[in-house]
Design a protein around this motif. Structure first.
Motif, PDB file in Angstrom:
ATOM      1  N   UNK A 149      24.046 -13.188  64.140  1.00 30.70           N
ATOM      2  CA  UNK A 149      24.220 -13.200  65.594  1.00 30.70           C
ATOM      3  C   UNK A 149      23.427 -12.094  66.282  1.00 30.70           C
ATOM      4  N   UNK A 150      22.524 -11.418  65.541  1.00 31.24           N
ATOM      5  CA  UNK A 150      21.809 -10.289  66.135  1.00 31.24           C
ATOM      6  C   UNK A 150      20.573  -9.951  65.321  1.00 31.24           C
ATOM      7  N   UNK A 151      19.678  -9.199  65.945  1.00 33.22           N
ATOM      8  CA  UNK A 151      18.502  -8.700  65.233  1.00 33.22           C
ATOM      9  C   UNK A 151      18.917  -7.730  64.129  1.00 33.22           C
ATOM     10  N   UNK A 152      20.017  -7.020  64.345  1.00 31.09           N
ATOM     11  CA  UNK A 152      20.546  -6.132  63.307  1.00 31.09           C
ATOM     12  C   UNK A 152      20.819  -6.903  62.023  1.00 31.09           C
ATOM     13  N   UNK A 153      21.411  -8.085  62.152  1.00 29.36           N
ATOM     14  CA  UNK A 153      21.630  -8.919  60.968  1.00 29.36           C
ATOM     15  C   UNK A 153      20.304  -9.336  60.335  1.00 29.36           C
ATOM     16  N   UNK A 154      19.325  -9.658  61.173  1.00 28.51           N
ATOM     17  CA  UNK A 154      18.021 -10.060  60.649  1.00 28.51           C
ATOM     18  C   UNK A 154      17.384  -8.932  59.849  1.00 28.51           C
ATOM     19  N   UNK A 155      17.475  -7.717  60.353  1.00 31.54           N
ATOM     20  CA  UNK A 155      16.892  -6.574  59.647  1.00 31.54           C
ATOM     21  C   UNK A 155      17.567  -6.367  58.296  1.00 31.54           C
ATOM     22  N   UNK A 156      18.896  -6.443  58.284  1.00 31.32           N
ATOM     23  CA  UNK A 156      19.621  -6.272  57.026  1.00 31.32           C
ATOM     24  C   UNK A 156      19.277  -7.394  56.048  1.00 31.32           C
ATOM     25  N   UNK A 194      26.159 -12.988  70.997  1.00 25.80           N
ATOM     26  CA  UNK A 194      25.196 -14.000  71.439  1.00 25.80           C
ATOM     27  C   UNK A 194      25.917 -14.979  72.368  1.00 25.80           C
ATOM     28  N   UNK A 195      25.747 -14.818  73.670  1.00 31.70           N
ATOM     29  CA  UNK A 195      26.550 -15.594  74.619  1.00 31.70           C
ATOM     30  C   UNK A 195      25.723 -16.541  75.481  1.00 31.70           C
ATOM     31  N   UNK A 196      24.605 -16.099  75.984  1.00 34.12           N
ATOM     32  CA  UNK A 196      23.840 -16.915  76.926  1.00 34.12           C
ATOM     33  C   UNK A 196      22.763 -17.733  76.212  1.00 34.12           C
ATOM     34  N   UNK A 197      22.304 -18.824  76.843  1.00 35.13           N
ATOM     35  CA  UNK A 197      21.199 -19.585  76.266  1.00 35.13           C
ATOM     36  C   UNK A 197      19.943 -18.741  76.055  1.00 35.13           C
ATOM     37  N   UNK A 198      19.672 -17.834  76.972  1.00 36.34           N
ATOM     38  CA  UNK A 198      18.479 -16.994  76.812  1.00 36.34           C
ATOM     39  C   UNK A 198      18.612 -16.088  75.596  1.00 36.34           C
ATOM     40  N   UNK A 199      19.792 -15.502  75.393  1.00 34.32           N
ATOM     41  CA  UNK A 199      20.006 -14.676  74.197  1.00 34.32           C
ATOM     42  C   UNK A 199      19.826 -15.499  72.926  1.00 34.32           C
ATOM     43  N   UNK A 200      20.297 -16.739  72.946  1.00 34.16           N
ATOM     44  CA  UNK A 200      20.141 -17.602  71.775  1.00 34.16           C
ATOM     45  C   UNK A 200      18.669 -17.892  71.507  1.00 34.16           C
ATOM     46  N   UNK A 202      16.074 -16.035  72.402  1.00 36.95           N
ATOM     47  CA  UNK A 202      15.400 -14.807  71.961  1.00 36.95           C
ATOM     48  C   UNK A 202      15.662 -14.549  70.478  1.00 36.95           C
ATOM     49  N   UNK A 203      16.901 -14.774  70.031  1.00 35.08           N
ATOM     50  CA  UNK A 203      17.191 -14.556  68.618  1.00 35.08           C
ATOM     51  C   UNK A 203      16.519 -15.621  67.758  1.00 35.08           C
ATOM     52  N   UNK A 204      16.436 -16.836  68.252  1.00 32.61           N
ATOM     53  CA  UNK A 204      15.719 -17.882  67.512  1.00 32.61           C
ATOM     54  C   UNK A 204      14.259 -17.496  67.320  1.00 32.61           C
ATOM     55  N   UNK A 207      14.044 -14.970  64.572  1.00 36.22           N
ATOM     56  CA  UNK A 207      14.141 -15.601  63.244  1.00 36.22           C
ATOM     57  C   UNK A 207      12.806 -16.216  62.863  1.00 36.22           C
ATOM     58  N   UNK A 208      12.192 -16.924  63.801  1.00 32.96           N
ATOM     59  CA  UNK A 208      10.922 -17.594  63.528  1.00 32.96           C
ATOM     60  C   UNK A 208       9.831 -16.609  63.116  1.00 32.96           C
ATOM     61  N   UNK A 209       9.945 -15.361  63.538  1.00 38.17           N
ATOM     62  CA  UNK A 209       8.937 -14.351  63.194  1.00 38.17           C
ATOM     63  C   UNK A 209       9.123 -13.790  61.794  1.00 38.17           C
ATOM     64  N   UNK A 210      10.193 -14.156  61.103  1.00 32.83           N
ATOM     65  CA  UNK A 210      10.460 -13.656  59.748  1.00 32.83           C
ATOM     66  C   UNK A 210      10.059 -14.738  58.747  1.00 32.83           C
TER      67      UNK A 210
END
Length: 428
Positions: A149-156, A194-200, A202-204, A207-210
């Motif tokens: 649900x966050x970039x923090x999770x992506x980094x980990x 992760x609440x708004x469509x824009x936040x979703x 941005x996180x998508x 993810x695509x960049x990894x």
């Protein structure tokens, strides 16, 4: 690790004549769940020494059929934490309308993925050992989807996986809570940021960049709708407030979830959009953006599901404790019983004595770790060695207290199967 108990049956036994459940209540009914057939259950379990736990297979199948009807043709991903028994997970996935598993920890998901090919972890994992194992095994990576649900999770996640290996499947956890007054009033679970469509979106994009990650799904759980009965005991005003909140939340989430899914799909194709729970199957399945539901507790039908207007559960899971003392003519004491459910502490989290009728917990003592006093009219006829049947407030948490479940058809035990605990597994 403890030796795994032998399991002799892995498919549901056919219904026995005369064991059909009572008809379910019509939508809007306030009828409480039907009583279990305790004479038959007692006959089936007469040779067992309490404490023990029982699952009534006819009731479980009735609940499964009811859930699939309420799902309106959309598949139900089975919540494993609600069963915590591999044999019953296996059996349920053979029933029409159930597809895939919603796991609660990554180590559990990896274990289940040894025999199941579609396991979504419903919560983020920070278990770097388990993440490393997932990222090193092509078969597991193809079968298990992890939650973020966050970039923090992506980094980990990226650090635990390393630079080389199979692609790992990822799902976004969209917050489903209702926020009013500019966010100052929060109604619902405090889970994802992760609440708004824009936040979703941005996180998508993150993810695509990894390179090692592949976005395949979106999930959201509306606990303020699915997990709160709309016909709770108490004041009429309290029930009205719950129903108003749920109507507002259903309307708001329907629009926001659809917008978030569109935003994420602009970045990556999605295999699934998961939502709902046992208490909201009709509402969530009606959303075009949702492709599957997540549910499981309704199969056992614990007491927290006794107060919904839209459906009538059939109590399927019970546990049995022996009477060990008689402190007085209107009191008995049973062995153990402090099997309290998680959540905000309160009377609704305590187990409920259901047979013999006319028993209740004492408010001064409640359900105890080693002994539980009971009072009421039903206590007068009980003696040492007699049995009291209970229902748990929640579903799978019952299985953390017992090593096995006795599966009953009518008046006979047709199988005894291990719980997670009975297989030496304690994931939480």
């Amino acid at each position: 690790m403890a030796q795994q108990p032998h399991v002799t049956r892995t498919t549901p036994a056919p219904p026995r004549p005369g064991t059909a459940p009572a008809p379910e209540a019509a939508p809007g009914s306030t009828a409480l769940p039907r009583l279990a057939d305790f004479p038959a259950l007692q006959e089936a379990t007469a040779a067992l020494q309490p404490p023990f736990a029982v699952v009534d297979l006819a009731a479980l199948r009735a609940n499964a059929a009811q859930m699939t009807r309420r799902a309106g043709g959309k598949p139900i991903r089975l919540a494993s934490k609600s069963l915590r028994c591999r044999a019953l997970i296996r059996d349920t996935l053979l029933l029409p309308g159930f597809t895939g598993i919603l796991a609660f920890t990554l180590p559990e998901a990896l274990w289940l993925a040894e025999e199941h090919d579609d396991v979504l972890v419903g919560y983020p994992s920070v278990d770097t050992d388990a993440l490393g194992r997932l990222g090193a095994d092509e078969r597991l990576a193809a079968r298990v989807t992890v939650m973020i649900d966050s970039v923090e999770h992506l980094d980990l996640l990226t650090a635990a996986l390393g630079p080389a290996g199979p692609a790992v499947r990822v799902c976004l956890d969209l917050d489903a809570s209702l926020r009013l007054a500019g966010g100052r009033l929060h109604l619902g679970m405090r889970r994802s940021p992760l609440h708004s469509p824009r936040q979703a979106r941005d996180l998508a994009l993150a993810v695509a960049a990894r390179p090692r990650l592949r976005l395949v799904g979106v999930m959201s759980y509306e606990g303020q709708i699915a997990g709160i009965g709309d016909d709770q005991p108490g004041s009429r005003a309290g029930r009205a407030a719950v129903r108003l909140m749920q109507r507002l939340s259903t309307r708001e989430l329907r629009e926001r979830r659809a917008a978030a899914v569109r935003a994420v799909r602009s970045v990556a194709p999605l295999e699934f959009v998961n939502g709902g729970g046992t208490g909201s199957l009709e509402n969530t399945s009606a959303e075009p953006a949702v492709t599957e539901l997540g549910a499981g507790s309704g199969l056992y039908a614990p007491t927290l599901f006794d107060h919904y207007r839209g459906f009538r559960p059939h109590p399927a899971a019970h546990f049995v404790l022996p009477v060990v003392r008689r402190p007085g003519p209107r009191h008995v004491t049973v062995l153990g019983g402090g099997w309290i459910a998680s959540g905000a502490p309160g009377p609704d989290r305590a187990p409920v004595p259901v047979h013999p009728a006319g028993l209740r917990l004492l408010p001064q003592e409640g359900a105890g770790e080693v002994q539980t006093p009971l009072t009421g009219e039903g206590a007068a006829g009980l003696r040492a060695g007699d049995r009291v049947w209970f229902r748990h407030a929640k579903a799978g948490e019952l299985c953390e207290r017992v090593n096995e479940l006795h599966l009953v058809e009518g008046d006979r035990i047709v199988d005894t199967v291990p719980t997670y605990r009975g297989e030496g597994r304690a994931f939480l």
